[in-house]
Design an enzyme around this catalytic site. Structure first.
Site, PDB file in Angstrom:
ATOM      1  N   CYS A 264      10.332 -12.625 -28.200  1.00 18.49           N
ATOM      2  CA  CYS A 264      10.280 -11.945 -26.992  1.00 18.49           C
ATOM      3  C   CYS A 264      11.717 -11.903 -25.973  1.00 18.49           C
ATOM      4  O   CYS A 264      12.087 -11.301 -25.322  1.00 18.49           O
ATOM      5  CB  CYS A 264       9.357 -12.763 -26.003  1.00 18.49           C
ATOM      6  N   HIS A 834       8.544 -18.244 -22.464  1.00 18.44           N
ATOM      7  CA  HIS A 834       8.189 -16.505 -22.578  1.00 18.44           C
ATOM      8  C   HIS A 834       9.270 -16.007 -21.804  1.00 18.44           C
ATOM      9  O   HIS A 834       9.411 -15.994 -20.571  1.00 18.44           O
ATOM     10  CB  HIS A 834       6.715 -16.468 -22.427  1.00 18.44           C
TER      11      HIS A 834
END
Length: 876
Positions: A264, A834
């Site tokens: 990510c 994230h």
């Protein structure tokens, strides 16, 4: 305008190439080859849709040696064109895409574009003929939906043939050709009619001459290349009007990237770069010709090719998420730190990408050596331009044109005030994020001359502040004199574990359960050797046999030039004066320990037995001391501290209550007993002398031992009260970045006047701003032991970031106003977080959240969060 043949004159394979070419050139050209992306934006709404063909290399031997022989015997470029399923009115495909368009439609599109955008230099279709070139194609039908395209050296000049090889090179990336002219349909219908009436199935080649603009420098600069000489080109238009010309492309660029396993961070950085308008135009154009494969600092062009291929796959109308396997492999190949499937920092990857793309696309093949000259009193404008010219002489790429700026750096010597000014380039700004969160820390302050009782102070410092912040707050709390310093130490297991002497170290290195002691030391003894006393005492407890235990708090003092048993004894007795029970026992007994004297800086100053440093003299008999009054302040009897210079009648009795032992340099191994009458105790005096003192049973009854045995722990973290958010404006981060501050001890500057390294003061100023300004918010801090993330909310402008007040160059410059278009966000903590991206989509006229393979629209109000990590601004 050059002429081109239509498909109405088929020629057999045996027909002479030159004769067929002459026949082809007898009719006016009707077809031109242009970049598909540009044509899709400027074509008329009512124009017919195009037919897509995917180009692949014609069959050739698989063995390398045979392929070489085949290419030698058959030098023509032969491609296999496979027709797509049906027609499409304006969709693209990954790789390089070109369009076959009618010449009259192209001429109208260019005229419409010129009048609509108000170009300074009106561009006519015929005016670009010098940059274009004719190319003869041989097209034959193999199957119902498959054509064979041949470009022969016999039909074309050598230079045109070489250009065509670059256009239709299918080895590096996919090639698609869209036919908006209807010529391929005409060829197919003619071939079907011929086969229906003629039983001969011999291949027939149809000659088609096209005017190629796809590689033209003049047109490329107007349709998305990097034209530095013509400010009136489409490349310099406002992106809003540029994209608005093709309204049906609203879904292009809204494609997600699959998460390959903790990628990510990579997806977030890629999406931000892939939506930078200038980079989009560049990599959707003919960027391959700018690749520098000979640059030793580059990556042989492989990173640029991989990024360009990935960016093109994101700018199609195909909404299927892209799996960036090939790109990740290239990243891992050239930057092994990003290999595997661990989480990484998106800003670190971004820095690698920008630097790698720059070197792969750097047009300077031989970098000249330019020695930086000293300012020598010259105007800043002259020096800055000289530095910038030297930088451009070695660096010339789309990354430099887009992302590189310049700042002024000034160093000032604290001793002679010598100033050194340089002007350095930057690719992004890494701004500190000042945090308003506080940490309450308890530190116990001891005197080093026995002049005052120890006292604990609660001070408030920034949560992620430095030891310098702690010392400053503690100095205010304890009323530290101008002629004093504080030596802060961490105490563990009754010994000093380490001295906290590096001002730039973070207080986050100190845990909640650690214990700190600070020692007031006269400045004149800052570099002097020190003696550290640790203590053992008898604890009666419930046992019949008393047990020896260590006191928790060490005591510290400066050493004289000559050290013997008597001088050490006198120093120690002097340090114990505040703990005596014989004087003021009521105030020192029981609850008069550390906790009773503690005070909070925020609630006022603590009650202390003395507020100023006293110059105490210890021994009244010169025969009992081997140091002069100038060496150290231990020449008078310790009893004179409270008795106004009178000798202490209990001194002899008190001396017998202690035994002194030398300890190893590390302070952990006891070596030998110190005899009081021993004159030559040490041949050389160490910087830290460790002495362990054994208290006899009687000594514990004469002193308030609890004060040495209860060192408080550091308080736990205390954040700002609930309801008040830890926040700061982006301008506050900029000011913290640009403020004057001293260099760290590891970054000392060599002063040419003082002829030695100095801890100079450094001041930064912005001087030249780039077109795209990348701002990195330094939320993460790394040390040998800890990793922290700041969750401070940074309030950043989205539409008008005005930096004019921060630019030191006041001469006429491009606009200093910026608009936000992309954000790389990090959610979570250091252990498991994230990354996402928030991006303003020009065609969609709104913000979108790119969460790996999921792309969803969001409101502009929702993009400001404490997760914002890297901000992307472009000049308005």
């Amino acid at each position: 305008m050059a002429t081109a043949a239509t498909a109405s004159h088929p020629a057999s394979a045996s027909t002479s190439g030159r004769g067929a070419l002459a026949a082809a050139c007898s009719s006016p050209a009707a077809v031109c080859l242009v970049p598909f992306r540009w044509w899709a934006r400027v074509r008329e709404e009512e124009a017919a849709g195009g037919v897509r063909y995917a180009a692949t290399a014609a069959a050739s031997p698989s063995y390398y040696g045979l392929r070489l022989l085949h290419s030698f015997l058959h030098p023509d470029l032969v491609l296999r064109l496979e027709r797509g399923d049906g027609r499409a009115g304006g969709t693209g495909a990954g790789g390089r895409s070109y369009a076959l368009v009618p010449a009259d439609e192209l001429s109208r599109a260019l005229a419409r574009q010129n009048s609509g955008f108000g170009l300074q230099n009106k561009h006519s279709f015929a005016g670009d003929s010098a940059g274009a070139y004719p190319l003869v194609l041989r097209i034959s039908v193999r199957e119902t939906s498959i054509l064979t395209l041949k470009i022969s050296k016999k039909d074309n000049p050598v230079e045109n043939y070489k250009r065509a090889n670059k256009i239709f090179n299918v080895d590096s990336q996919p090639v698609h050709v869209w036919d908006f002219s209807g010529q391929t349909n005409l060829i197919l219908m003619n071939e079907w009619n011929r086969l229906h009436h003629d039983c001969c199935h011999a291949d027939q080649e149809n000659l088609l001459e096209v005017q190629v603009y796809a590689m033209s420098d003049s047109l490329t600069s107007k349709i998305g290349g990097t034209n530095k000489e013509s400010p009136g080109g489409v490349n310099d238009l406002n992106a809003d009007s540029y994209y608005r010309s093709f309204g049906r492309a609203g879904s292009m660029g809204l494609i997600g990237l699959e998460n390959l396993g903790n990628t990510c961070f990579m997806n977030s950085s890629i999406q931000c770069l892939a939506h930078t308008p200038k980079l989009v135009d560049y990599f959707l154009g003919d960027y391959a010709r700018n690749i520098n494969r000979t640059n030793p600092l580059g990556l042989n062009g492989e990173l640029a090719l991989a990024f360009g291929e990935l960016l093109r796959s994101l700018w199609t109308t195909d909404r299927k998420p892209v799996a960036p396997h090939h790109f990740k492999e290239k990243i891992a190949c050239f930057a092994p730190q990003f290999s595997g499937f661990n989480q990484h920092d998106s800003q670190e990857l971004l820095a690698f990408l920008l630097d790698g793309l720059h070197e792969d696309l750097n047009q300077v093949k031989c970098k000249p050596y330019e020695e930086a000259k000293d300012a020598s009193g010259r105007p800043d404008e002259e020096v800055a331009d000289e530095y910038w010219s030297n930088h451009l002489a070695r660096n010339d790429s789309v990354i430099v044109d887009t992302c590189h700026g310049q700042y002024k750096s000034m160093l000032t010597c604290p001793t002679c005030s010598k100033k050194s000014v340089t002007f350095d380039p930057f690719m992004y700004l890494s701004l500190p994020v000042p945090s308003m969160a506080k940490r309450a820390m308890t530190v116990t302050v001891f005197s080093t001359d026995g002049s005052r009782e120890p006292c604990s102070y609660d001070v408030s410092v920034p949560k992620f502040g430095t030891l310098s912040d702690l010392v400053q707050a503690l100095s205010i709390a304890c009323l530290l004199g101008d002629d004093e310093i504080l030596l802060v130490a961490e105490v563990y297991n009754n010994c000093i574990l380490r001295y906290l002497e590096e001002p730039s170290d973070s207080v986050s290195l100190l845990r909640d359960g650690d214990k700190l002691a600070a020692y007031r030391l006269p400045k004149k003894y800052e570099k002097s050797p020190l003696v550290i006393f640790t203590h053992q005492h008898f604890d009666d407890g419930d046992n019949v046999t008393p047990q020896k235990k260590e006191f928790e708090a060490p005591l510290l003092a400066a050493l004289p030039e000559r050290v013997n048993g008597l001088s050490l004894q006198n120093i120690y007795l002097k340090l114990l004066n505040p703990f005596q029970l014989s004087k003021g026992a009521s105030s020192l007994n029981g609850s008069a320990g550390f906790n009773g004297d503690s005070a909070d800086l925020m609630d006022g100053m603590p009650s202390d037995s003395g507020s100023n440093f006293q110059d105490i003299q210890l021994d009244d008999d010169p025969r009992n001391s081997n140091c002069s009054t100038n060496d150290c302040e231990i020449t008078n009897a310790p009893g004179e501290l409270y008795d106004g210079g009178k000798a202490d009648p209990n001194k002899e009795r008190r001396v017998e209550d202690f035994e002194f032992y030398l300890k190893s340099e590390r302070g952990d191994v006891q070596q030998q007993k110190i005899e009081i009458n021993e004159l030559d105790l040490l041949e050389t005096i160490p910087s830290r002398l460790h002495v362990n003192v054994h208290w006899q049973q009687n000594a514990s009854r004469q002193y308030a031992a609890s004060m040495l045995n209860n060192l408080p722990e550091i308080h736990k973290l205390e954040l700002t009260p609930k309801g008040t958010e830890d926040s700061i404006a982006l301008h506050g981060c900029l000011e913290a970045f640009l403020k004057e501050e001293p260099l760290g001890p590891e970054d000392m500057w060599y002063c040419p006047c003082c002829k030695k390294h100095q801890q100079a003061m450094k001041k930064l100023d912005l001087w030249r701003l780039p077109e795209v300004l990348v701002i990195h918010l330094k939320r993460f801090s790394y040390t040998q032991f800890t990793r922290n993330k700041l969750e401070t909310f940074v309030d950043f402008p989205t539409t008008d970031l005005d930096l004019s007040s921060y630019v030191a160059d006041k001469s006429e410059q491009p606009s200093s106003h910026y608009r936000l278009y992309a954000i790389s966000n990090h959610y979570g903590n250091m252990g498991g977080g994230h990354y996402t991206a928030s991006i303003y989509h020009e065609e969609g006229k709104g913000w979108y959240k790119f969460d790996d393979d999921c792309v969803t629209p969001i409101s502009e109000d929702s993009i400001k969060t404490p997760a914002a990590y890297v901000l992307f601004y472009r000049r308005q």
